[in-house]
Enzyme design. Structure first.
Site, PDB file in Angstrom:
ATOM      1  N   ASP A  68       0.844  -1.192   0.000  1.00 55.03           N
ATOM      2  CA  ASP A  68       0.000   0.000   0.000  1.00 55.03           C
ATOM      3  C   ASP A  68       0.883   1.247   0.000  1.00 55.03           C
ATOM      4  O   ASP A  68       1.603   1.505   0.976  1.00 55.03           O
ATOM      5  CB  ASP A  68      -0.904  -0.016   1.239  1.00 55.03           C
ATOM      6  CG  ASP A  68      -2.112   0.901   1.100  1.00 55.03           C
ATOM      7  OD1 ASP A  68      -2.105   1.752   0.189  1.00 55.03           O
ATOM      8  OD2 ASP A  68      -3.053   0.763   1.885  1.00 55.03           O
ATOM      9  N   LYS A  91      -5.564  -5.800   3.214  1.00 51.62           N
ATOM     10  CA  LYS A  91      -6.457  -4.710   2.812  1.00 51.62           C
ATOM     11  C   LYS A  91      -7.234  -5.066   1.550  1.00 51.62           C
ATOM     12  O   LYS A  91      -6.661  -5.460   0.541  1.00 51.62           O
ATOM     13  CB  LYS A  91      -5.638  -3.435   2.573  1.00 51.62           C
ATOM     14  CG  LYS A  91      -6.470  -2.245   2.103  1.00 51.62           C
ATOM     15  CD  LYS A  91      -5.601  -1.022   1.930  1.00 51.62           C
ATOM     16  CE  LYS A  91      -6.370   0.150   1.357  1.00 51.62           C
ATOM     17  NZ  LYS A  91      -5.543   1.358   1.199  1.00 51.62           N
ATOM     18  N   ASP A 125       0.123  -0.957  -4.831  1.00 51.61           N
ATOM     19  CA  ASP A 125      -1.137  -0.497  -5.431  1.00 51.61           C
ATOM     20  C   ASP A 125      -1.015   0.843  -6.134  1.00 51.61           C
ATOM     21  O   ASP A 125      -1.802   1.170  -7.006  1.00 51.61           O
ATOM     22  CB  ASP A 125      -2.256  -0.457  -4.391  1.00 51.61           C
ATOM     23  CG  ASP A 125      -2.061   0.602  -3.316  1.00 51.61           C
ATOM     24  OD1 ASP A 125      -0.931   1.101  -3.132  1.00 51.61           O
ATOM     25  OD2 ASP A 125      -3.055   0.931  -2.632  1.00 51.61           O
TER      26      ASP A 125
END
Length: 472
Positions: free
Chosen positions: A11, A109, A249
């Site tokens: 992330d 996530k 991401d």
């Protein structure tokens, strides 16, 4: 024998955050070894510079606006209790692999919707353990407008306000258990770290060792976790039949210096630093070591992993990904992908064709809005106001940092890329030119959304309110 697939997605980890991608601040020996023994790609792109669109795109092989993930009621990502999410009619990567006999597990996530019908177990994962959205979407000492942060197992909230410093270790433990329990049956493990999204909560022993503060400690935690997963694959005898993929991401925020290397821009931007990210593939004995500068995107994982697994992708809908399995496995050095379109929300801001990248639109980011995202006393809702036309052309092979604008020098190339952009606008749409796409699908929507948690003074939280207030 079908190969196991381990997909590790970070992330906000930037292009330059790993030592094997040039970092001089972060220690990443396990990831460096994977890169040394596998293929390190230099020109890999996520489909969005922000998380919900990026993750939805990777799961479906489609540009975010194609699946209704361009924006969410005007916001750039999904928030707790939103009525929108990944449409249950979409056939996710996990569904495709499950249809080919794979056990599927998502750890970490998700951020593609937290309502019934939108969760991982609704989209092909046999089980789920993790946070349904970003780790900053939680009640803190200064921000009491968010509900308590939920940790889910399956669809059940099993803890509220977990100690975030322990989550990477807990996630990794679940990955190891899954690898053990699958035995010799094929599996797909999707491990999505919370690191290095703000706030930065890392185990104390990594903080003490880090040469780069809390940020470097979070990178170290990612690296440790990767090493632990590799060790588990070896222990349970499946290492040599496992394809390991590592990526992020979107790019890092610009707060952290060299995190995006020499690339321009970062998270929330369609400059290279926002969407070009690390991409490492490793398969012991099957992939020869090397480096590739071939163009490849997260959209291509969907059909490529299906091909590697012997699975079939749906034929009743448009998929933007291209089967690049031969490139991923090192059987060819050339990519069948010749172009890539950079979307921010529903605006087509730039396009790459070959080595050339043309920027045509950029948002004016409200300074007041930017300040709000840093103020943890309110729910951060970054809003992008009026787009403006830009005319910038770069040769990414010679100038990956996008410093030398060649727009006026190559009108033929500009017009060639504009032709592709016009076709894309007609197909998927473009908010800047008020073009409605002809081939777009709707996101999922529920009529009565509910928050997964509600704060109660009587609840036995281990941490009733987090002390770190940074948001990302």
């Amino acid at each position: 024998m079908k190969p196991n697939i381990v997909l590790i997605n970070c992330d906000d980890l930037g292009y330059g955050d790993l030592a094997c991608y040039g970092s001089r601040k972060n220690d990443t020996p396990n990831l460096d070894k994977l890169a040394e023994e596998g293929i390190r790609f230099t020109d890999f792109y996520m489909a969005s510079p922000v998380c919900s669109p990026s993750r939805g795109a990777m799961m479906t092989g489609c540009y975010p606006p194609r699946i209704g993930f361009g924006d969410f009621h005007g916001e750039i990502v999904l928030f707790p209790g939103d009525d929108l999410g990944l449409n249950p009619e979409e056939i996710s990567m996990a569904k495709v692999l499950k249809s080919a006999g794979y056990h599927t597990f998502h750890v970490g996530k998700w951020h593609c919707g937290d309502q019934e019908g939108f969760l991982p177990t609704d989209h092909g994962f046999d089980d789920y353990y993790g946070l349904p959205f970003s780790n900053d979407m939680a009640i803190t000492e200064k921000n009491k407008k968010f509900p308590p942060l939920p940790l889910l197992h399956g669809k059940e909230v099993i803890q509220q306000q977990p100690d975030q410093r322990s989550l990477t270790e807990r996630y990794t433990e679940k990955c190891v258990e899954f690898i053990r329990d699958c035995g010799n049956e094929p599996f797909f493990l999707y491990m999505a770290h919370m690191h290095v999204h703000l706030p930065l909560y890392a185990p104390e022993h990594f903080v003490k060792k880090s040469r780069n503060g809390d940020y470097g400690a979070c990178v170290m935690a990612i690296d440790w976790s990767t090493g632990a997963i590799v060790e588990a694959l070896k222990k349970y005898g499946v290492y040599e039949n496992t394809l390991i993929i590592f990526t992020s991401d979107n790019g890092s925020r610009n707060d952290f210096g060299e995190s995006n290397g020499t690339l321009r821009g970062g998270k929330r931007e369609t400059w290279e630093g926002g969407q070009r990210v690390p991409f490492i593939v490793h398969w012991k004995g099957e992939i020869s070591p090397g480096t590739s500068d071939a163009l490849i995107t997260s959209l291509d994982l969907y059909p490529s992993l299906a091909a590697i697994a012997g699975a079939k992708i749906p034929k009743d809908r448009i998929i933007d990904g291209i089967d690049l399995s031969d490139l991923i496995l090192g059987k060819t050095k050339t990519s069948k992908r010749k172009e890539f379109f950079y979307y921010l929300c529903n605006t087509l801001e730039a396009a790459r064709v070959g080595d050339w990248k043309l920027h045509v639109a950029k948002p004016k980011v409200s300074r007041e809005t930017e300040d709000v995202t840093r103020d943890a006393s309110v729910i951060p809702k970054p809003v992008i106001d009026d787009d403006v036309e830009v005319r910038e052309l770069y040769n990414l092979r010679d100038d990956p940092g996008e410093t030398n604008n060649l727009y006026d020098e190559y009108p033929d190339i500009v017009e060639m890329i504009m032709g592709r952009i016009r076709e894309c606008r007609e197909d998927i749409g473009d908010a800047f030119t008020s073009t409605k796409g002809k081939n777009v699908r709707k996101p999922g929507k529920v009529s009565s959304p509910k928050l997964l948690t509600q704060y109660s003074e009587d609840h036995p939280y281990i941490i009733s309110m987090y002390d770190k207030t940074e948001v990302g």
